[in-house]
Design a protein around this motif. Structure first.
Motif, PDB file in Angstrom:
ATOM      1  N   LYS A   5     -62.464  82.682  -4.981  1.00  0.00           N
ATOM      2  CA  LYS A   5     -62.411  81.348  -5.567  1.00  0.00           C
ATOM      3  C   LYS A   5     -63.706  81.156  -6.349  1.00  0.00           C
ATOM      4  O   LYS A   5     -64.785  81.069  -5.771  1.00  0.00           O
ATOM      5  N   VAL A   6     -63.582  81.146  -7.670  1.00  0.00           N
ATOM      6  CA  VAL A   6     -64.745  81.063  -8.550  1.00  0.00           C
ATOM      7  C   VAL A   6     -64.769  79.698  -9.241  1.00  0.00           C
ATOM      8  O   VAL A   6     -63.831  79.334  -9.939  1.00  0.00           O
ATOM      9  N   ALA A   7     -65.845  78.976  -9.012  1.00  0.00           N
ATOM     10  CA  ALA A   7     -66.031  77.685  -9.670  1.00  0.00           C
ATOM     11  C   ALA A   7     -66.722  77.910 -11.010  1.00  0.00           C
ATOM     12  O   ALA A   7     -67.249  78.992 -11.291  1.00  0.00           O
ATOM     13  N   GLY A   8     -66.721  76.869 -11.824  1.00  0.00           N
ATOM     14  CA  GLY A   8     -67.446  76.900 -13.090  1.00  0.00           C
ATOM     15  C   GLY A   8     -68.553  75.868 -13.049  1.00  0.00           C
ATOM     16  O   GLY A   8     -68.399  74.808 -12.425  1.00  0.00           O
ATOM     17  N   GLY A  37     -67.121  73.325 -23.427  1.00  0.00           N
ATOM     18  CA  GLY A  37     -67.663  74.125 -22.332  1.00  0.00           C
ATOM     19  C   GLY A  37     -66.789  74.077 -21.093  1.00  0.00           C
ATOM     20  O   GLY A  37     -66.584  75.095 -20.421  1.00  0.00           O
ATOM     21  N   VAL A  38     -66.258  72.897 -20.784  1.00  0.00           N
ATOM     22  CA  VAL A  38     -65.346  72.776 -19.643  1.00  0.00           C
ATOM     23  C   VAL A  38     -64.098  73.612 -19.893  1.00  0.00           C
ATOM     24  O   VAL A  38     -63.629  74.348 -19.014  1.00  0.00           O
ATOM     25  N   PRO A  48     -63.062  74.510  -9.177  1.00  0.00           N
ATOM     26  CA  PRO A  48     -63.207  73.427 -10.143  1.00  0.00           C
ATOM     27  C   PRO A  48     -64.343  73.722 -11.115  1.00  0.00           C
ATOM     28  O   PRO A  48     -65.078  74.701 -10.942  1.00  0.00           O
ATOM     29  N   VAL A  49     -64.496  72.854 -12.106  1.00  0.00           N
ATOM     30  CA  VAL A  49     -65.623  72.942 -13.020  1.00  0.00           C
ATOM     31  C   VAL A  49     -66.532  71.741 -12.755  1.00  0.00           C
ATOM     32  O   VAL A  49     -66.075  70.605 -12.710  1.00  0.00           O
ATOM     33  N   VAL A  50     -67.814  72.035 -12.544  1.00  0.00           N
ATOM     34  CA  VAL A  50     -68.833  71.013 -12.321  1.00  0.00           C
ATOM     35  C   VAL A  50     -69.717  70.968 -13.557  1.00  0.00           C
ATOM     36  O   VAL A  50     -70.156  72.013 -14.049  1.00  0.00           O
ATOM     37  N   VAL A  51     -69.965  69.761 -14.073  1.00  0.00           N
ATOM     38  CA  VAL A  51     -70.827  69.581 -15.237  1.00  0.00           C
ATOM     39  C   VAL A  51     -72.076  68.832 -14.788  1.00  0.00           C
ATOM     40  O   VAL A  51     -71.975  67.765 -14.173  1.00  0.00           O
ATOM     41  N   GLY A  62     -61.244  66.479 -16.526  1.00  0.00           N
ATOM     42  CA  GLY A  62     -60.980  67.798 -15.969  1.00  0.00           C
ATOM     43  C   GLY A  62     -62.167  68.431 -15.282  1.00  0.00           C
ATOM     44  O   GLY A  62     -62.129  69.622 -14.968  1.00  0.00           O
ATOM     45  N   ALA A  63     -63.229  67.662 -15.042  1.00  0.00           N
ATOM     46  CA  ALA A  63     -64.414  68.234 -14.417  1.00  0.00           C
ATOM     47  C   ALA A  63     -65.050  67.225 -13.466  1.00  0.00           C
ATOM     48  O   ALA A  63     -64.857  66.021 -13.595  1.00  0.00           O
TER      49      ALA A  63
END
Length: 192
Positions: A5-8, A37-38, A48-51, A62-63
């Motif tokens: 499980k790879v997050a961004g 970037g997301v 998930p993607v964390v900004v 979406g982040a």
């Protein structure tokens, strides 16, 4: 990190002093750099993607967004804040920078597919971003991230752990730092 499980993690906290505006807010090819970037991370296979935001507070669809109160100290503090915000089930993270809009999702896919615990994208043989970091390295990466450097000190201290992943075919790592960069890099629009 195959099947992990790879997050961004998108670092987007800077004020863009040379650009004259926070880079997260800049629109390029009809899309804000933060949204681009997301999308890069999502389409590359991260969830998930964390900004990490700082100088500007923006809504990002979406982040998950987190604020770095120490954003002015540089990218290192944003990396620390971002790593701390990742969900416990994330076994690894791909870290990308908001000011590199010409990197395509294939670079993120390639890092994940490498199966490495610490991987860095290369272009023309030079290490750039994005970077994949397995959870087992989060604490040490965060400890060494200071000023305007992120994972580089950890990679330098542990070269035996680093897997270089050629990403020349997955975009251009050019970054946008000045208004001139926006104009000079317009040919990229035609190849998108």
């Amino acid at each position: 990190m195959k099947s992990a499980k790879v997050a961004g993690l998108l670092l987007a906290a800077g004020e863009g002093a040379r650009l004259g505006t926070p880079k997260a807010l800049v629109e390029y090819a009809g899309e804000r750099l933060v949204d681009r970037g997301v999308r890069l991370l999502e389409e590359g296979g991260c969830h998930p993607v964390v900004v990490v935001l700082g100088a500007a507070t923006v809504q990002v669809r979406g982040a998950v967004t987190v604020r770095n109160p120490g954003w002015a100290s540089g990218m290192g503090s944003s990396l620390r804040v971002g790593l701390a915000a990742l969900p416990p089930e994330a076994e690894a993270v791909v870290v990308a920078l908001v000011d590199q809009p010409f990197i395509r999702p294939g670079a993120v896919h390639a890092l994940i597919a490498s199966g490495a615990g610490l991987a860095v994208a290369t272009y023309g043989g030079r290490r750039r971003n994005p970077v994949l970091i397995a959870r087992e390295h989060f604490a040490r990466v965060a400890e060494l991230a200071e000023g305007d450097v992120g994972a580089r000190p950890f990679m330098k201290a542990h070269p035996e752990l680093v897997t270089e992943v050629p990403c020349d075919e997955h975009g251009d790592p050019a970054d946008i730092d000045t208004p001139q960069d926006l104009r000079l890099l317009e040919p990229h629009l035609e190849s998108q």
